[in-house]
Design an enzyme around this catalytic site. Sequence first.
Site, PDB file in Angstrom:
ATOM      1  N   ARG A  90       0.911  -1.259   0.046  1.00 52.01           N
ATOM      2  CA  ARG A  90       0.026   0.163  -0.016  1.00 52.01           C
ATOM      3  C   ARG A  90       0.723   1.338   0.035  1.00 52.01           C
ATOM      4  NH1 ARG A  90      -5.167   0.059   3.483  1.00 52.01           N
ATOM      5  NH2 ARG A  90      -3.854   1.085   4.948  1.00 52.01           N
ATOM      6  N   ASP A  91       2.040   1.099  -0.030  1.00 49.54           N
ATOM      7  CA  ASP A  91       2.779   2.404   0.114  1.00 49.54           C
ATOM      8  C   ASP A  91       4.225   2.151  -1.114  1.00 49.54           C
ATOM      9  OD1 ASP A  91       3.639   5.133   0.190  1.00 49.54           O
ATOM     10  OD2 ASP A  91       4.652   4.610   2.277  1.00 49.54           O
TER      11      ASP A  91
END
Length: 106
Positions: free
Chosen positions: A74-75
Site C-alpha cells: 500500500r505504499d
Amino acid sequence: MLRKLNHPQIPKLYDMFDVRGIPHLVMEYILKGIRSKRLFSRKKQTFGEKEAFFLLADVLAIVQHIHAHEIVHRDLRIPNLVFRDGVVYVIDFGLARFFMNKMDRF
C-alpha cells in the site's frame, strides 16, 4: 506481518517490544544502502533500459512474494526502495495490510 515475509530483499523483523507505551522494532540493518534519491538524481545520467528492466523485475518479484502471503504493501514508491550491491530492497511496511477477502486483491 513482516515475520510472515521471509524474502532476502525484505528486511527481517527480529523482535518487537514496548517501552512506556512506545513500540520498538528490531529489524535487519541494510548496511551502506543507497536511498533512491541518490540513484535517480540528476548527476547520474546513465540509468539505461537494461538496468531499468532488472530493477523492475526485482521489484515485481518482491511484490509477487508479498501478495502470495496475502499482504498488500500500500505504499510502494521510489522512496521505499533501498539499493545495496546491485540488489533492491523494499522497505516501509507501515501501511501494509492483510487482504480482507478474495475481492481485495483487485
